[in-house]
Motif scaffolding. Structure first.
Motif, short mmCIF file in Angstrom:
data_model
loop_
_atom_site.label_atom_id
_atom_site.label_comp_id
_atom_site.label_asym_id
_atom_site.label_seq_id
_atom_site.Cartn_x
_atom_site.Cartn_y
_atom_site.Cartn_z
N ARG A 82 0.84 -1.20 0.00
CA ARG A 82 0.00 0.00 0.00
C ARG A 82 0.87 1.24 0.00
O ARG A 82 1.91 1.29 0.67
N THR A 83 0.46 2.26 -0.77
CA THR A 83 1.12 3.56 -0.72
C THR A 83 0.56 4.33 0.45
O THR A 83 -0.66 4.49 0.58
N VAL A 84 1.43 4.83 1.33
CA VAL A 84 1.01 5.48 2.57
C VAL A 84 1.63 6.88 2.64
O VAL A 84 2.83 7.05 2.43
N ALA A 85 0.81 7.89 2.94
CA ALA A 85 1.31 9.25 3.11
C ALA A 85 2.10 9.35 4.40
O ALA A 85 1.68 8.84 5.44
N THR A 86 3.24 10.05 4.34
CA THR A 86 4.10 10.16 5.52
C THR A 86 4.42 11.60 5.90
O THR A 86 4.94 11.84 7.00
N ASN A 145 -2.55 7.62 -9.56
CA ASN A 145 -3.82 8.07 -10.15
C ASN A 145 -4.36 6.93 -11.02
O ASN A 145 -4.50 7.05 -12.23
N PRO A 146 -4.66 5.79 -10.39
CA PRO A 146 -4.94 4.58 -11.17
C PRO A 146 -6.17 4.66 -12.06
O PRO A 146 -6.22 4.01 -13.11
N ALA A 194 -6.19 5.60 -3.30
CA ALA A 194 -4.90 5.13 -3.77
C ALA A 194 -3.77 5.39 -2.79
O ALA A 194 -2.66 4.85 -2.97
N VAL A 195 -4.02 6.23 -1.76
CA VAL A 195 -2.96 6.57 -0.80
C VAL A 195 -3.54 6.50 0.61
O VAL A 195 -4.40 7.30 0.98
#
Length: 587
Positions: A273-277, A317-318, A523-524
């Protein structure tokens, strides 16, 4: 390491910041523009001083007005009316705070169900949002606008057409009513005199009826900041956020950093998973960049800057819907000239409305002279009665639609601003994927990255959207005629990109939405959106700010429950009003 970073201090971001700071979280609120901390010194009633897109204090640009404005790429004939600074576009909004129409939400089964954009509904029922509406209405607060002469003229026309009066905050059918406004009621000398020496706090409280709403509210003079009449977020939620510990024993102040333009959202991969940090932002002098990390990131930069930041950061941006679906209520203006005083320049700029569910709504609107002249010369139909661009139309107005110019415009303005009455047409747009925000392929990169390109095109409107707009323009002309207008003009505005919505839309279908029902990006992970861009559609026509703030409150609750093990609070306790004396006036 912060708990939450909120990017943008406009209509939605400060709501999230205030609510989460009040519950003990460490919140960083970043704003790319300035603080406008001393409006009595910084703002004027001169329209060019406020709105000149090159150096006006409400332009899109840095705090230093000697520096150039930030570039936007607009390939069509349009005017994009955004504002940077603490408060964002609420700095010049009229405070109009109606609720959305029920048909814009999932589960609606009214007789007019098919009149709405049923392909792009909110992914929950209207009833689920009502407690959040009530919370925001009590917090700002939202109140029924005081009535004056221009409202009486508008109501005369509505009554003559046989429209019923609406008596509830929820709209159930065609009706007219006073505006529900985020403007404090006049008290003391306010609204009773035009003598500025008598319109000083505390002798005067609430709206002073100055008529200069668009240039930023700084009334009454000498009032504490959270007692300024209009409840733009710089006067309401921002003071609440930065003084949270003063009115919540467990609270911690949010930190507000202005002139901090975010250029990158950082992510990492965790278990596929893409995760905001966190984020990186530039300081105002452009000589320093700052990296801040957080457990949760909230984007609230607005319908243009939020997709720009997403795309500029290279976030996933799938489904291709980032920046798509931009709606602007396909605004139009219908103006009547009268042989009597309409009071158009006095009082809250817009305090009366008529609802037409399934089509949109009409708002009586008062403008100061230069903006009124601009509004009558911004058309997609060419010069009225002289030529048109294949779009000029006839209807309940006089002659062919189009812009006024030359001697006709001069004659209308010389008749007097207080012998005009303008009606704003606010259309229930369909969500159009090709109306969009993307990175400009033409303009060079600036210090913040590629500029945004805003694409709105008349030819990309659905037939239903055009039909609704024409219906409302005819109703507006009929209201003005019934109110006694001597002449009625339909301007047929070119895109005035003002009520922007839906460029990062919330939805039930992952194929056509950027965020899900909780406000979290699909997506994030740990990335939320809390501005007008998250709205699923055009709300059926009503002004967007109140709904954005209700959804931002709901999103804050979701963040608190999901990532900080907190309990929901809306409905479980009374909101703290933004006018509470425990809230400091200092920003």
């Amino acid at each position: 390491m912060r708990d939450v970073i909120v990017v943008g201090a406009g209509g939605g971001g400060p709501v999230v910041a205030a609510e989460l700071a009040a519950r003990g979280l460490d919140v960083l609120l970043l704003e790319g523009g300035s603080s406008h901390a001393q409006p009595e010194r910084e703002w004027t009633h001169f329209e060019n001083d406020a709105f000149n897109p090159k150096d006006g204090y409400f332009r899109v640009g840095p705090a230093d007005r000697d520096r150039p404005a930030w570039i936007r790429d607009q390939p069509q004939n349009s005017y994009l009316w955004n504002v940077t600074g603490v408060g964002g576009t609420t700095l010049h909004y009229y405070g109009n705070s109606p609720r959305a129409y029920r048909g814009a939400f999932a589960g609606y089964d009214g007789a007019d169900r098919d009149a709405y954009d049923t392909d792009h509904l909110f992914p929950f029922p209207y009833e689920e949002l009502v407690p959040y509406y009530e919370w925001v209405e009590a917090t700002l607060p939202v109140q029924t606008a005081p009535m004056g002469r221009k409202e009486r003229v508008f109501f005369d026309g509505c009554e003559a057409l046989g429209l019923p009066v609406q008596t509830t905050k929820d709209t159930h059918g065609i009706a007219f009513r006073p505006q529900e406004n985020a403007i404090l009621q006049p008290q003391g000398t306010a609204g009773r005199t035009s003598d500025s020496s008598l319109l000083v706090y505390p002798q005067a409280q609430g709206c002073t009826f100055c008529g200069f709403c668009a240039q930023g509210c700084r009334s009454p003079l000498k009032a504490p900041r959270n007692q300024f009449a209009r409840r733009s977020t710089d006067n309401s939620y921002v003071p609440m956020a930065v003084t949270a510990s003063a009115w919540a024993a467990a609270g911690r102040d949010a930190q507000l950093v202005t002139d901090a333009f975010v250029t990158q959202v950082h992510t990492e991969e965790r278990g596929g998973r893409t995760v905001a940090t966190g984020v990186t932002y530039r300081t105002d002098n452009d000589t320093e960049t700052v990296r801040e990390d957080a457990a949760v990131v909230v984007l609230a930069g607005g319908c243009v800057e939020t997709p720009r930041l997403w795309l500029g950061s290279g976030l996933p941006n799938p489904n291709g819907w980032v920046g798509r679906g931009l709606t602007d209520h396909y605004l139009d203006s219908v103006v009547g000239t009268f042989d009597r005083d309409t009071g158009a320049s006095r009082g809250p700029a817009s305090a009366a409305r008529a609802e037409f569910p399934g089509y949109g709504c009409l708002e009586q609107g008062g403008l100061p002279p230069a903006l009124q002249a601009f509004s009558m010369s911004h058309s997609g139909s060419g010069i009225r009665e002289m030529y048109d661009l294949g779009r000029g139309k006839r209807g309940a107005w006089d002659g062919v639609s189009g812009r006024l110019q030359g001697s006709e415009l001069k004659d209308v303005m010389l008749n007097g601003i207080d012998r005009l009455l303008g009606v704003l047409v606010i259309t229930a747009d369909d969500v159009e994927p090709d109306n969009r925000v993307r990175l400009s392929p033409l303009y060079p990169r600036d210090e913040h990255g590629a500029p945004a390109r805003v694409e709105m095109d008349f030819t990309r409107r659905s037939a239903d959207t055009v039909r609704r707009r024409n219906f409302l323009a005819n109703r507006a002309a009929e209201v003005l005629r019934a109110a006694g207008a001597r002449k009625v003009y339909r301007i047929d505005w070119a895109p005035l990109i003002l009520h922007t919505q839906s460029s990062m839309r919330m939805g039930a279908d992952p194929a056509t939405s950027v965020v899900g029902p909780t406000g979290e990006a699909r997506a994030v992970e740990r990335l939320f959106i809390a501005d007008n861009s998250v709205l699923a559609n055009s709300l059926g026509g009503p002004n967007p700010t109140l709904t954005t703030q209700a959804i931002a409150t709901r999103t804050a609750e979701q963040i608190f429950a999901t990532y900080f093990d907190g309990d929901p609070w809306v409905g479980a306790e009374a909101p703290v009003p933004s006018t509470d004396p425990r809230i400091s006036a200092a920003l």
